[in-house]
Motif scaffolding. Structure first.
Motif, mmCIF file in Angstrom:
data_model
loop_
_atom_site.group_PDB
_atom_site.id
_atom_site.type_symbol
_atom_site.label_atom_id
_atom_site.label_comp_id
_atom_site.label_asym_id
_atom_site.label_seq_id
_atom_site.Cartn_x
_atom_site.Cartn_y
_atom_site.Cartn_z
ATOM 1 N N SER A 1 0.833 -1.203 0.000
ATOM 2 C CA SER A 1 0.000 0.000 0.000
ATOM 3 C C SER A 1 0.864 1.247 0.000
ATOM 4 N N GLN B 1 -6.876 0.726 -0.371
ATOM 5 C CA GLN B 1 -7.273 -0.404 0.462
ATOM 6 C C GLN B 1 -8.403 -0.019 1.396
ATOM 7 N N ASP C 1 -6.044 -1.784 -4.752
ATOM 8 C CA ASP C 1 -5.385 -2.313 -3.560
ATOM 9 C C ASP C 1 -6.380 -3.196 -2.803
ATOM 10 N N GLU C 2 -6.200 -4.474 -2.880
ATOM 11 C CA GLU C 2 -7.079 -5.461 -2.255
ATOM 12 C C GLU C 2 -8.560 -5.207 -2.538
ATOM 13 N N GLY D 1 -2.919 -2.605 6.518
ATOM 14 C CA GLY D 1 -4.300 -3.067 6.606
ATOM 15 C C GLY D 1 -4.464 -4.387 7.340
HETATM 16 MG MG LIG Z 1 -2.033 -2.704 2.305
#
Ligand SMILES: [Mg+2]
Ligand SMILES: Nc1ncnc2c1ncn2[C@@H]1O[C@H](COP(=O)(O)OP(=O)(O)OP(=O)(O)O)[C@@H](O)[C@H]1O
Lengths: 358, 507
Positions: free
Chosen positions: B46, B88, B167-168, B407
Motif C-alpha cells: 500500500s 485499500q 489495492d485489495e 491493513g
Molecule cells: Mg495494504
C-alpha cells in the motif's frame, strides 16, 4: 553525538505542546519591548504582584471554561451556553448574598456558592440530556440555553446590576491565599482535578474513542450517552465556577454582560491548545496554555497601546497567525520548501479528519 | 518485451518514523497487463501505491509515466494524469448517495449546474457493468463494505484510465463479484489499460495476473512472469523461507460436528427478526461449536450477526443466552452476557484510528469495566504484548497510532480487541479480510483451538472454503432469510452449499 542532539531537538519540536508554548513565550517576550519591567514579580504585603500574575489571574475564568469545553469538544460536541451559565451563576450568587442581612457572613456566602453551582449542574444536565438522550446536535442544543440563559440571568437580576459588598465572596475572584491570587489557585485545582479524572481513570480514553468514531465506540460496548452527559455537566460546573469568579472580582452581577462571548474565546483556547474541533484526542495542558495565550494577547493589546478601534482587528490577525502556525498542513508547506523529500506529516488526502484551525 | 513500460518506479525509498516501509524498490507496469503486487502484511504494498499517487512524498527514487518523470501532489492529480486508484481503505463519503460518490468532483454539468438526472443514469449504467443493481440515490452507508468497495471500483473505471490501481479490491467480495470484477478487468486490460492488483488470494493471482512483483519487508524480491512461478515458490518468496507447507487444517470438523451440536447451547435465537434486515430465523450456537454462515453478498449474514450482538435491535423473537432470556438492548448488554462481535468494516465500525494500538486493543475490555475501574497500565501492557506476539502484529509497538499500521495488521488488532475480552460467544465477520496467507492459516488454527477450548463461534466469511473448513454447522442465507442449516459432515461440500444457496433449500 550531534545526531542524538538532533533527535532530542526533534522530539521537543514534535511535542504537541511545543507550538502553543512557543507562541505564549513569544507573546510575553514581545511585551518586554514596550514594558521592560513586564517580567518582574514583586511581593507586596505578602501578596504577589506583576503583569504575569495579572495574566494568570484575569485568565483564570477563561481557563476554567476552556477546560470544560475541551472535554465537550473531545466528544465531538460543542457548548455555546457557557457564557450564559457564567452569567446565571454569578447572578444567583449575588442575588442570594444581596438578600442577606449580613453580607459578610460566611455561611450565607457558602450557601450562595452552593446554590449557584447546583443550578449550573442542573443546566449542564439539561444540555447533556438534549444532546445525549434526545439526540439534538450539540450546537443547536446548547444554542437554546445560550439564548434562554441570558434571559434567565436577567430574570434573576431583575434586569438590574446587583451590587454586593461581601468580603468572603470577594475572596473567590479578587482575594489571596498563600500569597497567590485565589482565582489562580482555584483554576489550578480544577485543572489538576480534570487531569486526574480523565487520565487516572479510563474516562479520557473513552471520551477520545467516542469523539473519534462514535459508531465503532458503540460497537465496542462504550455507553457513550453516559460520558456525553458527564462532560456537559462538567463543562457547566466549570462555567459556574468561572461565573462566581467574574462576579466576585467586580462585586456585582450583570446578567447582560457577564461572560459575554466567553464561549468563543474558550473554543479558540481549546483549538490553539491542539484539540481538534472534530473530536477525539484532547490536551488539557494545551487548553490551559491556549487560554493563557488569549489572555496574554488581551494584555499585550493594552500594554503596546493598540488604538481601541483596531483592537479587534489586531486580535483577529494574531489569532489567524497562531492558527496557521499550529496547522501541520501549513507548516509542511514551508518545511517541504526548505528540505524537499523529508518525511513530513503525511498529507492525508485520504478522506481524513481535517485540521480545523479555528 | 518490446512494449515500453507505461509506468516505471526506480529506487523508491520511504521511511516512516521507526519503519523503513520501502527500501530501494523498482517497479514497472506495462500497458495491457494485470500486474499483481504481492507480499505479507506490512510488506509495503500500500505504501508503494501511496507514494506513486502522491499521498506520501518519496524520500528517494524516481517515477516516470510514459517516459516522462512525474511526481504527484495527490491522488486527484494522479487521476488527471490517467492513474485511477482504489485504495485499500475505501475512501468515499458515507453520507452521500451512491451516485454522488461515483461522480463527486467531476459531475456532468450544464451551464454550471449539476445534471442530476445524468449523474444518476450514468451511475446506474456503470454499476450495471459490474452486474450491480443498486438504488443509486440511497446513502452509501446503507450498503455493506463489499458494495462500497464495488462502488469505489466503479468510480475508478469510469474514466477509462491508462493505469488502474486496485489495492485489495477483492478482500470482501464473494466469488461471483470477483468474477464480475475480473471480467471488467480483463476487458480494460484488452483495451490497453495497465492494471496493478494487490491481493492475498493466490488463486486470484493465477487466475488474472500476467506478471508478479513480490515485496518483502519493504524490499524488492523480484519480478516474475506468473506462468513461470509455481505457487509454492511464490509463497516462499513472499515469506522469505521455504515454507513448512501451509497444509490444510488436518482434521475435518465434520467428524465432531454431531458431538459439538449436542453440547450445552450458549446462545439460542428463536424467531428472531428485524423488518427489512433479516426474516425470522432460529439458530443455536453451542459450546465449542463453530457455526459458519454462507451466502451471497447482501444475503443478510452481517445483519443476522448484528442482531445477535444487539448492534441492531430485533423487532421479533427471543434470544436466550446461557439458557436465560435476554433483552439485547445494545452491545453493552451482549458483552455483559459474554458475546463479542468483530465487525467486517474495521474502518467505520471497528478501529478508532486516532488511538494507539494498545488503546484499541483494550477498548472493549475497558468499556465493559466502565470508566471508574481502569485497567492498570501494567495489566494493559501484559495483555497487549501477549496478543502482539501471538497474532504477530508488526511493528510490535503498542504505542503506534493504529492508522499507521498496514491493513492486515489493523485487522489483527481488531481481532485482538475481542479476544482479550475472553467471550463465551465470539462472532467474527470476515476476520481474515486483508490478512496474508501465513497469518490467515494461523487465524484459522486459532479459531479451531478456541472452539476446542469451549468457546462458541459464529464465523462469517465470503470465502466458502474457509467456512466449510472451520465450521461444524453451516447456516445458509439467501435473500435475508436463513434457508437451511447443514451439519458439516462428510457429504457437505462447496457444491452442495452452493446449491442450497441457489435453490433456497437443502438439496
Ligand atoms: Mg495494504
Ligand atoms: N503513515 C504511516 N506511518 C508510519 N508507518 C506506516 C505508515 N503507513 C504504513 N506504515 C508502515 O509501513 C509498513 C508497510 O505498510 P503497508 O501499508 O505498505 O503494508 P502492506 O504491504 O500494504 O500490508 P497489508 O497487506 O497488511 O495491507 C508497515 O510496517 C506499516 O506499519
Amino acid at each position: 553525538m550531534s545526531g542524538r542532539m538532533g533527535a532530542a531537538v526533534g522530539t521537543v519540536w514534535r511535542h504537541r505542546l511545543f507550538w502553543p508554548v512557543l507562541i505564549l513565550v513569544v507573546l510575553l517576550l514581545s511585551n518586554l519591548i514596550f514594558t521592560p519591567s513586564f517580567f518582574s514579580v514583586e511581593m507586596r504585603n505578602g501578596h504577589l504582584y506583576g503583569s504575569l500574575i495579572d495574566i494568570a489571574r484575569f485568565g483564570a475564568p477563561l481557563v476554567l471554561v476552556a477546560l470544560g469545553m475541551t472535554l465537550v469538544i473531545a466528544t465531538g460536541g460543542i457548548d455555546l451556553s457557557v457564557g450564559a451559565v457564567v452569567a446565571i451563576s454569578g447572578a444567583l450568587a449575588c442575588l442570594w448574598i444581596s438578600k442577606q442581612p449580613d453580607q459578610n457572613a460566611v455561611v450565607g456566602v457558602l450557601v450562595a456558592v452552593g446554590l449557584a453551582l447546583l443550578l449550573s449542574l442542573v443546566l449542564g444536565v439539561w444540555n447533556g440530556f438534549l444532546v445525549a438522550a434526545v439526540g439534538i446536535q450539540p450546537i443547536i442544543a446548547t444554542l437554546i440555553l445560550m439564548v434562554a440563559g441570558r434571559g434567565l440571568a436577567q430574570l434573576i437580576t431583575d434586569g438590574q446590576i446587583i451590587t454586593i459588598n461581601s468580603s468572603p465572596y470577594k475572596l473567590i475572584g479578587g482575594g489571596y491565599l498563600f500569597g497567590l491570587p485565589f482565582s489562580i489557585l482555584l483554576a489550578l485545582v480544577m485543572t489538576l482535578l480534570a487531569v486526574l479524572f480523565t487520565r487516572r481513570t479510563a474516562l479520557g480514553m473513552l471520551i477520545e474513542a467516542v469523539g473519534s468514531n462514535a459508531e465503532a465506540s458503540r460497537l465496542s460496548g462504550i455507553r457513550s450517552r453516559r460520558y456525553t452527559l458527564l462532560v456537559y455537566v462538567f463543562c457547566a460546573l466549570c462555567a459556574g465556577i468561572a461565573g462566581l469568579m467574574v462576579s466576585s472580582n467586580v462585586s456585582s452581577a450583570d446578567g447582560n454582560k457577564a461572560g459575554l462571548l466567553i464561549e468563543l474565546d474558550a473554543i479558540l483556547a481549546v483549538v490553539i491548545g491542539g484539540t481538534l474541533l472534530t473530536g477525539g484526542r484532547f490536551s488539557l495542558g494545551g487548553t490551559v496554555v491556549g487560554a493563557l495565550i488569549i489572555q496574554a494577547l488581551s494584555t499585550t493589546i493594552y500594554t503596546i497601546g493598540v488604538p481601541p478601534q483596531t483592537t479587534l482587528v489586531f486580535k483577529a490577525i494574531v489569532v489567524t497567525v497562531v492558527c496557521l502556525i499550529q496547522s501541520p498542513a501549513f507548516r509542511a508547506k514551508f518545511s517541504r520548501r526548505g528540505r524537499p523529500g523529508r518525511a513530513d506529516p503525511p498529507a492525508r488526502s485520504v478522506q481524513q479528519k481535517v485540521e480545523v484551525p479555528a | 518485451m518490446a512494449e515500453p513500460a507505461i509506468l516505471t518506479m526506480t529506487g523508491i525509498s520511504k521511511q516512516f518514523p521507526g519503519v523503513k516501509a520501502l527500501d530501494n524498490v523498482d517497479f514497472r507496469l506495462l500497458p495491457g497487463e494485470v500486474h499483481a503486487l504481492l507480499g505479507e502484511n506490512g510488506a509495503g504494498k500500500s505504501t508503494l501505491i501511496k507514494v506513486l499517487t502522491g499521498v506520501y512524498s518519496i524520500d528517494e527514487g524516481t517515477i516516470a509515466l510514459e517516459g516522462a518523470p512525474v511526481r504527484f501532489s495527490g491522488p486527484s492529480q494522479a487521476q488527471q494524469a490517467g492513474i485511477s486508484t482504489v485504495f485499500q481503505e475505501v475512501n468515499l463519503c458515507p453520507n452521500l448517495s451512491v451516485a454522488e460518490n461515483i461522480f463527486i468532483g467531476r459531475e456532468p454539468r450544464r451551464f454550471g449546474a449539476v445534471r442530476w438526472q445524468e449523474v444518476r443514469r450514468r451511475a446506474a449504467e456503470l454499476l450495471h457493468r459490474l452486474q450491480l443493481d443498486l438504488d443509486v440515490t440511497a446513502r452509501l452507508s446503507d450498503y455493506s463494505i463489499a458494495v462500497q468497495q464495488l462502488v469505489a471500483i466503479a468510480r475508478a473505471i469510469d474514466i477509462s484510465p491508462k493505469v488502474l490501481i486496485l489495492d485489495e479490491p477483492t478482500s470482501s467480495l464473494d466469488s461471483s463479484e470477483v468474477d464480475e470484477l475480473f471480467r471488467v478487468m480483463k476487458q480494460l486490460r484488452d483495451e490497453g489499460t495497465a492494471i496493478l492488483f494487490v491481493t492475498h488470494f493466490l488463486d486470484q493471482v493465477y487466475e488474472i495476473s500476467d506478471r508478479i512483483t513480490v515485496l518483502r519487508n519493504g524490499g524488492l524480491v523480484g519480478e516474475f512472469l506468473t506462468r513461470d512461478l509455481p505457487q509454492l515458490e511464490l509463497v516462499a518468496k513472499m515469506i522469505g523461507k521455504e515454507l513448512e507447507v501451509l497444509e490444510e487444517l488436518e482434521e475435518q470438523p465434520g467428524r465432531e460436528a454431531a458431538a459439538r451440536a449436542h453440547a450445552e447451547p450458549v446462545l439460542e435465537a428463536s424467531g428472531l427478526a428485524r423488518t427489512g434486515a433479516v426474516a425470522p430465523f432460529d439458530l443455536s450456537v453451542h459450546r465449542g461449536e463453530v457455526v459458519g454462515l454462507a451466502g451471497l453478498l447482501g444475503s443478510g449474514r452481517t445483519e443476522l450477526a448484528r442482531l445477535l450482538f444487539g448492534a441492531d435491535r430485533a423487532d421479533h423473537g427471543q434470544i436466550r443466552i446461557g439458557g436465560r432470556p435476554v433483552a439485547l438492548r445494545g452491545p453493552g448488554v451482549a458483552m455483559a452476557n459474554g458475546v463479542a462481535f468483530c465487525s467486517e468494516d474495521r474502518r467505520a465500525e471497528g478501529l478508532i484510528e486516532d488511538l494507539t494500538v494498545r488503546e484499541n486493543i483494550v477498548l472493549a475490555l475497558q468499556a465493559s469495566r466502565g470508566w471508574t475501574r481502569p485497567l492498570s497500565r501494567r495489566r494493559q501492557d501484559e495483555l497487549v504484548e501477549a496478543y502482539l506476539r501471538s497474532l504477530r502484529i508488526t511493528p510490535a509497538n503498542p504505542e503506534l497510532l493504529v492508522r499507521d499500521l498496514s491493513g492486515g495488521n489493523q485487522q489483527k488488532v481488531l481481532l485482538a480487541r475481542w479476544l482479550i475480552t475472553n467471550p463465551r460467544l465470539l462472532i467474527v465477520d470476515e476476520p481474515t479480510r486483508g490478512i496474508d496467507v501465513g497469518a490467515k492459516a494461523e487465524i484459522q488454527r486459532l479459531v479451531v483451538s478456541l472452539a476446542d477450548d469451549g468457546m462458541a463461534l459464529l464465523f462469517i466469511s465470503a470465502e466458502l472454503e474457509e467456512v466449510l473448513r472451520l465450521s461444524h454447522t453451516i447456516g445458509v442465507m439467501r435473500d435475508r432469510r436463513m434457508v437451511a442449516t447443514l451439519a458439516n459432515d462428510d457429504d457437505v461440500d462447496t457444491e452442495r452449499v452452493m446449491r442450497a444457496i441457489a435453490e433456497g433449500a437443502v438439496a
